[in-house]
Design an enzyme around this catalytic site. Sequence first.
Site, short mmCIF file in Angstrom:
data_model
loop_
_atom_site.label_atom_id
_atom_site.label_comp_id
_atom_site.label_asym_id
_atom_site.label_seq_id
_atom_site.Cartn_x
_atom_site.Cartn_y
_atom_site.Cartn_z
N TYR A 176 -60.85 33.69 31.96
CA TYR A 176 -59.90 34.35 31.07
C TYR A 176 -60.61 35.47 30.32
O TYR A 176 -60.10 36.58 30.20
CB TYR A 176 -59.31 33.35 30.08
CG TYR A 176 -58.25 33.96 29.19
CD1 TYR A 176 -56.91 33.92 29.56
CD2 TYR A 176 -58.59 34.61 28.00
CE1 TYR A 176 -55.93 34.51 28.76
CE2 TYR A 176 -57.62 35.20 27.20
CZ TYR A 176 -56.30 35.16 27.58
OH TYR A 176 -55.35 35.73 26.80
N PHE B 67 -43.84 62.03 35.91
CA PHE B 67 -43.60 60.93 36.84
C PHE B 67 -42.56 60.03 36.18
O PHE B 67 -42.46 59.99 34.95
CB PHE B 67 -44.90 60.18 37.14
CG PHE B 67 -44.68 59.07 38.14
CD1 PHE B 67 -44.41 59.37 39.46
CD2 PHE B 67 -44.68 57.74 37.76
CE1 PHE B 67 -44.15 58.37 40.38
CE2 PHE B 67 -44.43 56.73 38.67
CZ PHE B 67 -44.16 57.04 39.98
N THR B 68 -41.77 59.31 36.97
CA THR B 68 -40.63 58.56 36.42
C THR B 68 -41.01 57.65 35.25
O THR B 68 -40.45 57.76 34.15
CB THR B 68 -39.98 57.69 37.53
OG1 THR B 68 -41.01 56.94 38.17
CG2 THR B 68 -39.27 58.55 38.57
N ASP C 115 -53.67 61.54 34.71
CA ASP C 115 -53.08 60.45 35.49
C ASP C 115 -53.72 60.53 36.87
O ASP C 115 -53.40 61.41 37.67
CB ASP C 115 -51.55 60.62 35.57
CG ASP C 115 -50.88 59.49 36.36
OD1 ASP C 115 -51.58 58.80 37.11
OD2 ASP C 115 -49.65 59.34 36.24
N LYS D 173 -52.64 52.30 43.79
CA LYS D 173 -52.87 53.47 44.64
C LYS D 173 -54.37 53.80 44.64
O LYS D 173 -55.05 53.57 45.61
CB LYS D 173 -52.03 54.63 44.14
CG LYS D 173 -50.55 54.31 44.19
CD LYS D 173 -49.79 54.97 43.08
CE LYS D 173 -48.37 54.43 43.02
NZ LYS D 173 -47.62 55.04 41.93
N ARG E 12 -36.34 60.72 45.91
CA ARG E 12 -36.98 61.35 44.77
C ARG E 12 -36.17 62.59 44.45
O ARG E 12 -36.43 63.67 44.95
CB ARG E 12 -38.44 61.71 45.07
CG ARG E 12 -39.34 60.54 45.35
CD ARG E 12 -39.94 59.86 44.13
NE ARG E 12 -39.07 58.99 43.37
CZ ARG E 12 -39.53 58.00 42.59
NH1 ARG E 12 -40.81 57.73 42.54
NH2 ARG E 12 -38.71 57.28 41.87
N PHE F 122 -32.54 54.17 39.41
CA PHE F 122 -32.76 54.15 40.86
C PHE F 122 -33.27 52.80 41.35
O PHE F 122 -33.10 52.45 42.51
CB PHE F 122 -33.72 55.27 41.30
CG PHE F 122 -35.10 55.15 40.72
CD1 PHE F 122 -35.40 55.68 39.47
CD2 PHE F 122 -36.12 54.54 41.43
CE1 PHE F 122 -36.68 55.57 38.93
CE2 PHE F 122 -37.40 54.43 40.92
CZ PHE F 122 -37.68 54.95 39.65
C1 LIG Z 1 -47.27 54.99 40.69
C2 LIG Z 1 -47.59 55.94 39.65
C3 LIG Z 1 -47.57 55.56 38.29
C4 LIG Z 1 -47.15 54.17 37.85
O1 LIG Z 1 -47.97 53.21 38.36
P1 LIG Z 1 -47.43 51.70 38.66
O2 LIG Z 1 -48.65 50.97 39.08
O3 LIG Z 1 -46.39 51.81 39.72
O4 LIG Z 1 -46.86 51.20 37.39
C5 LIG Z 1 -47.91 56.51 37.36
N1 LIG Z 1 -48.24 57.75 37.73
C6 LIG Z 1 -48.26 58.15 39.00
C7 LIG Z 1 -48.65 59.53 39.34
C8 LIG Z 1 -47.93 57.26 40.00
O5 LIG Z 1 -47.94 57.68 41.28
#
Ligand SMILES: *Cc1c(COP(=O)(O)O)cnc(C)c1O
Length: 481
Positions: free
Chosen positions: A80, A132-133, A222, A265, A388, A454
Amino acid sequence: MKEIRFFSGKDIPLERHRVYLVRKLNLLPVEERLQKLQEAKSNLYLLHNKDIFLDMLTDSGVNALSDNQLAAMMNADDAYAGSESFYQLEAKVKELFGMDHFLPAHQGRGCEKVLSDLLVKPGDIVPMNYHFTTTKSHIVRCGGEVVELLPPESLECESNLKFKGNIDIGMLKDVFEKNHERIPFVRLEAGTNLIGGQPFSLDNLKKTSEVCRSYDTPLVLDASLLQDNLYFMKIEDPDCQDLTIREITKVVGDLCDIIYFSARKLGFARGGGIAMREGPLVVKLKELIVLNEGFHTYGGMSVKDIAAITVGLEETMDMEMISQGPLFIKYMVEELDKRGVPVVTPPGGLGCHLDAMRFVPNIPQNQYPAAALAAAVYLAGGIRGMERGTLSEDRNLDGSERFASMELLRCAMPRRVFTLSQVEFAIDRIHWLWENRELIEGLEFTLEPKILRFFVGELKPVSDWQEKIVKRFRQDFGDSL
Ligand SMILES: *Cc1c(COP(=O)(O)O)cnc(C)c1O
């Protein structure tokens, strides 16, 4: 990276790995695809994975693991508090980006939540190359406003611009001159997601950083799609030709104040985190991480994933690893382009993006052309892409639609997952659909959530056009699946 050439002169991407764990795929007959689409209310997020042949929804958390990642996961130190796997990840982040602190989060939006909670207050504006969303939702939730600073050329689908993710520095200076006291930070997104996985250049990052430093304002990167951005810097950026990927990464780190990422990612695993240098923000952010995500040596991640990210970040320094996504995407974009199918050019990272505005120009934006195209592509080949466009935008406060500047259907290319013949299949079915595009019509909501609609919104076709596609499919493909 050394190239491998074919004797025949063929220019096709070559897998630089071998497959040793597989999962069987299922392609339903077209009539059953229609039924599943109807059950999912024409929202591909609501499909069951077993009913999908090629899942090109996203690259998030679905990239193939490497043997070394899997080995590290077996060997992770479970605790933990104080897991050794966490300290190894922290050390790797420091080595690559030169950042002293790493605060783990369960995924990218967890980072965005705590950063917005701490830094954004009502009336603030956050300049960025593009939103980004989830980023935008968190900034808006905290009373802030997103200001996008891409030049108009970067929003054109067909283009020769190599760095469409570049911030317009003139516009950035202008925003600072008028409103610097309202700017808590500037956000730059690597491999700019919503405009087609498009990179920024090193020079643009340098200039953005200079402006931020002259106003003593943090520059937040980001880095979720940094691996693609690094690849394009190495291939296309004159300022990076003499640098290795590792050296470019270090320069990027030096120019930023805070770097956060989705490790679903970057690092080809699951999780996320925020890297930053020593400063007064560290303690405050740590408090929010502990409150929202979990103790600051796991942050909502499993230790197995923490171990996989450490290896994945190191693998990101290897051109043979990070080139796979962009090379397969380039192939798909170019092959579709040859067949006249409208796609975003130049090919970016993340996926192949179809331009719904040109694919289905008959569908008005308030009937969600990219979402309708997504539903049609599922019917054509059991292929799931991601809308998108306007559907991915939430409505304005007065209830009116906020029309997106681009209407894209993203066919994501999770890394090292699909083989070339599977990509050929996707090209073939999308080509067929292009030849029958007059059949595709719009969608309308039957259930519309207010935030991030979405994801779970429900829709229906405005006519019986989906049945017509199934009928045409049978005429053209006989009894083929
Ligand atoms: C996917 C993504 C996020 C959010 O990440 P999650 O792991 O899906 O919460 C933020 N910024 C960018 C550019 C992304 O591609």
